[in-house]
Every structure is written in C-alpha cells, then in structure tokens.
Motif scaffolding. Structure first.
Motif, short mmCIF file in Angstrom:
data_model
loop_
_atom_site.label_atom_id
_atom_site.label_comp_id
_atom_site.label_asym_id
_atom_site.label_seq_id
_atom_site.Cartn_x
_atom_site.Cartn_y
_atom_site.Cartn_z
N PHE A 177 0.84 -1.20 0.00
CA PHE A 177 0.00 0.00 0.00
C PHE A 177 0.88 1.26 0.00
O PHE A 177 0.56 2.25 -0.66
CB PHE A 177 -0.93 0.01 1.21
CG PHE A 177 -1.87 -1.18 1.26
CD1 PHE A 177 -2.33 -1.78 0.11
CD2 PHE A 177 -2.27 -1.70 2.49
CE1 PHE A 177 -3.19 -2.88 0.15
CE2 PHE A 177 -3.13 -2.79 2.55
CZ PHE A 177 -3.59 -3.38 1.38
N HIS A 178 1.99 1.20 0.75
CA HIS A 178 2.89 2.35 0.76
C HIS A 178 3.58 2.51 -0.59
O HIS A 178 3.89 3.65 -1.00
CB HIS A 178 3.92 2.22 1.88
CG HIS A 178 4.82 3.42 2.00
ND1 HIS A 178 4.33 4.71 2.14
CD2 HIS A 178 6.17 3.53 1.96
CE1 HIS A 178 5.34 5.56 2.20
NE2 HIS A 178 6.46 4.87 2.09
N LEU A 179 3.85 1.39 -1.27
CA LEU A 179 4.42 1.48 -2.62
C LEU A 179 3.51 2.29 -3.54
O LEU A 179 3.98 3.12 -4.32
CB LEU A 179 4.64 0.08 -3.19
CG LEU A 179 5.11 0.00 -4.65
CD1 LEU A 179 6.48 0.68 -4.81
CD2 LEU A 179 5.17 -1.46 -5.12
N ALA A 182 3.95 5.86 -2.64
CA ALA A 182 5.23 6.38 -3.11
C ALA A 182 5.21 6.60 -4.62
O ALA A 182 5.72 7.63 -5.12
CB ALA A 182 6.35 5.41 -2.73
N MET A 183 4.63 5.67 -5.37
CA MET A 183 4.54 5.83 -6.82
C MET A 183 3.67 7.04 -7.18
O MET A 183 3.98 7.79 -8.11
CB MET A 183 3.98 4.56 -7.46
CG MET A 183 4.93 3.38 -7.45
SD MET A 183 4.17 1.85 -8.10
CE MET A 183 3.85 2.32 -9.80
N ALA A 184 2.57 7.20 -6.45
CA ALA A 184 1.69 8.34 -6.70
C ALA A 184 2.40 9.65 -6.43
O ALA A 184 2.30 10.62 -7.20
CB ALA A 184 0.43 8.22 -5.86
N ARG A 199 -4.38 7.14 -9.25
CA ARG A 199 -5.14 6.15 -10.01
C ARG A 199 -4.21 5.26 -10.83
O ARG A 199 -4.38 4.04 -10.89
CB ARG A 199 -6.12 6.87 -10.93
CG ARG A 199 -7.01 5.94 -11.74
CD ARG A 199 -8.01 6.71 -12.57
NE ARG A 199 -8.81 5.83 -13.40
CZ ARG A 199 -9.72 6.25 -14.28
NH1 ARG A 199 -9.93 7.56 -14.43
NH2 ARG A 199 -10.40 5.37 -15.00
N LEU A 200 -3.21 5.86 -11.46
CA LEU A 200 -2.25 5.09 -12.25
C LEU A 200 -1.46 4.13 -11.37
O LEU A 200 -1.25 2.96 -11.72
CB LEU A 200 -1.29 6.04 -12.97
CG LEU A 200 -1.89 6.86 -14.12
CD1 LEU A 200 -0.90 7.94 -14.56
CD2 LEU A 200 -2.24 5.96 -15.30
N VAL A 205 -0.20 -1.40 -9.60
CA VAL A 205 0.18 -2.37 -8.56
C VAL A 205 -0.81 -3.54 -8.52
O VAL A 205 -0.41 -4.71 -8.44
CB VAL A 205 0.29 -1.68 -7.20
CG1 VAL A 205 0.43 -2.72 -6.08
CG2 VAL A 205 1.49 -0.74 -7.18
N THR A 206 -2.11 -3.25 -8.59
CA THR A 206 -3.09 -4.35 -8.56
C THR A 206 -2.99 -5.19 -9.82
O THR A 206 -3.13 -6.42 -9.77
CB THR A 206 -4.52 -3.81 -8.39
OG1 THR A 206 -4.82 -2.88 -9.44
CG2 THR A 206 -4.69 -3.12 -7.05
#
Length: 268
Positions: A177-179, A182-184, A199-200, A205-206
């Motif tokens: 979830f933290h990834l 961090a990506m966002a 959103r991206l 990740v999912t």
C-alpha cells in the motif's frame, strides 16, 4: 474430512473473513462465536454470545480459534482452558507465543500459532503456521483447512520463524500500500495531477499483482525481465531501484529486519 464444530473467540474483520471462508468451503458445521461486542449471529448453524459462560455446556468443538487482539488475549484465554486436551487451539494473534498459551492451557495443550495477513478478507491471504508436538496429524490437517479457506498456508518447524513470517507477509500488505503511495507521490513530482497519479499507481500495482497470481510458474525475476527493454525507460528506473547500496532491496531488508525485531519484542 467432514465438517466440524468450532468455537471462534473474537469476531473482528479477520474472524469474520475466516468464517465466510469456512462456510464457503464447507469446513465447519456448528459455530459458536464469543464476542464481547455481541451483535447478530451470521447465517447458518451459528450462535453468537457475548460471554464465554454462555457457550452451551454440551458444545464440543474440534477447534478453538483465538482471533482476539493480542492485548486482550491474556484476559480472554483462561475462560477456555477447559477445552485443553479436547480441542486444538488455533491462534492468529500476532506476537503471542506458544509459551504464553501453555502457561494457561498447560504444556500438553494442542496449539497451532498462525500468522495470516489481511488479504485473507478477500480469500487471497497467506498464513505461516507452527504446530506444537501435541498437535495430532488430524488436528494439523484441520488447522490447515481452516487457514486454507482464506488463502495459502505454509508451515514452519521453528516457532522463531513466525517473527520472520510476520515481518514479510503479515506486515507486507502495508508495504505494498505504501508502494502505491510512493509511486503516486513520484508521479505528482514529475507533473501528473495528484488524483491521476494515484489512479495510475493503484491500477499498476493491482494489475501487476494479478499477473503474478495468474503466472504462478513464472518467477518475479522473469516477469520483471519480460517488461524491461534494454536501455529503455523501465531500465532507467530499475537502475535506481536496484542500486546495491541505496536501492529497494537493501531498504526492504532493513524494513523487514525492523518488523521481525519488533515482533520478537512484542512476544516478550
């Protein structure tokens, strides 16, 4: 194996998810739930009581599943000591060791200590489990079925490894979830609107997780290679993430070590 009678102590999110999985798999028959919050019993042959004294005197469960919060366990456990020698105890309370249960239940009590993770709520969890020598083959098989109803199950022969299991998979969903966070944040830093970046990141990740799930025979390394063009954009990012000194692997190693250390501290 036939469906069994079960005593479920605690009916929070994990207890509720497990009961739904047991019902779907046909693992359980009659279930008595003890939860101080009370409430309405779920559908099926289920009785919900707020006090352990209200458990029917003639109820003989094959297993007692301890799903209360770790900080409540010492207060809750003595009420169930009478089932020792008659049922296997399956604990999913993080940090509570076999020794802490044996002080109340006796050294010969059949105990399984397990560490599931939160994806169990959607049937995609994984649990690490340890059984004491008093657990029979049938009892171990039953506990495997109970845990398997909400995801995969792995067994360890050394209880100390449960701390490492907790650090990797028990706490692991929070890392993922933290990834996403961090990506966002990184996407926003290169100019994306914050909502679009989130959103991206979330969908990426999912989606990548689903690829891992559907390609069980492929290693994560191979899947990474498959989507990495030499000298391309992905390789440029991976050069940073895979840096031997400051990349993701040494960072994750420190993080998991910290979680394992804290698990040992909580266990006393």
């Amino acid at each position: 194996m036939t469906a069994v009678d079960l005593l479920l102590v605690g009916f929070g999110k994990m207890g509720g998810a497990m009961l739904a999985g047991w019902r779907a798999a046909g693992t359980v028959r009659r279930v008595v739930i003890v939860d101080p919050a009370g409430g309405t019993a779920p559908e099926g042959e289920t009785v919900l009581v707020a006090d352990p004294a209200a458990v029917p005197a003639d109820f003989a469960p094959a297993a007692v599943v301890l799903a209360v919060k770790p900080q409540m366990m010492d207060q809750a456990l003595p009420a169930y000591a009478g089932y020792a020698g008659r049922a296997v105890f399956l604990s999913i309370a993080a940090g509570k060791t076999v020794a802490s249960f044996q002080k109340v239940l006796g050294g010969d009590a059949a105990l399984v200590r397990a560490m599931p993770n939160t994806p169990a709520a959607v049937g995609r969890g994984i649990s690490g489990a340890f059984a004491t020598p008093s657990v029979s083959t049938d009892q171990r098989d039953l506990c495997h079925r109970l845990l398997n109803a909400v995801g995969e199950v792995v067994w360890v022969e050394d209880e100390a490894l449960i701390d490492a299991v907790t650090a990797v998979s028990g706490s692991g969903p929070a890392y993922v979830f933290h990834l996403v966070e961090a990506m966002a944040a990184a996407g926003a830093a290169v100019g994306l609107p914050a909502e679009l970046a989130l959103r991206l990141a979330r969908a990426t990740v999912t989606g990548a997780g689903e690829l891992l799930h559907r390609n069980a025979d492929a290693t994560a390394t191979q899947l990474r290679i498959n989507v990495t063009s030499p000298k391309g954009t992905t390789q440029a990012a991976l050069d940073v993430l895979m840096d031997e000194g400051q990349g993701l692997t040494p960072l994750m190693t420190r993080a998991v070590a910290a979680a394992a250390r804290r698990s040992r501290e909580l266990a006393g």
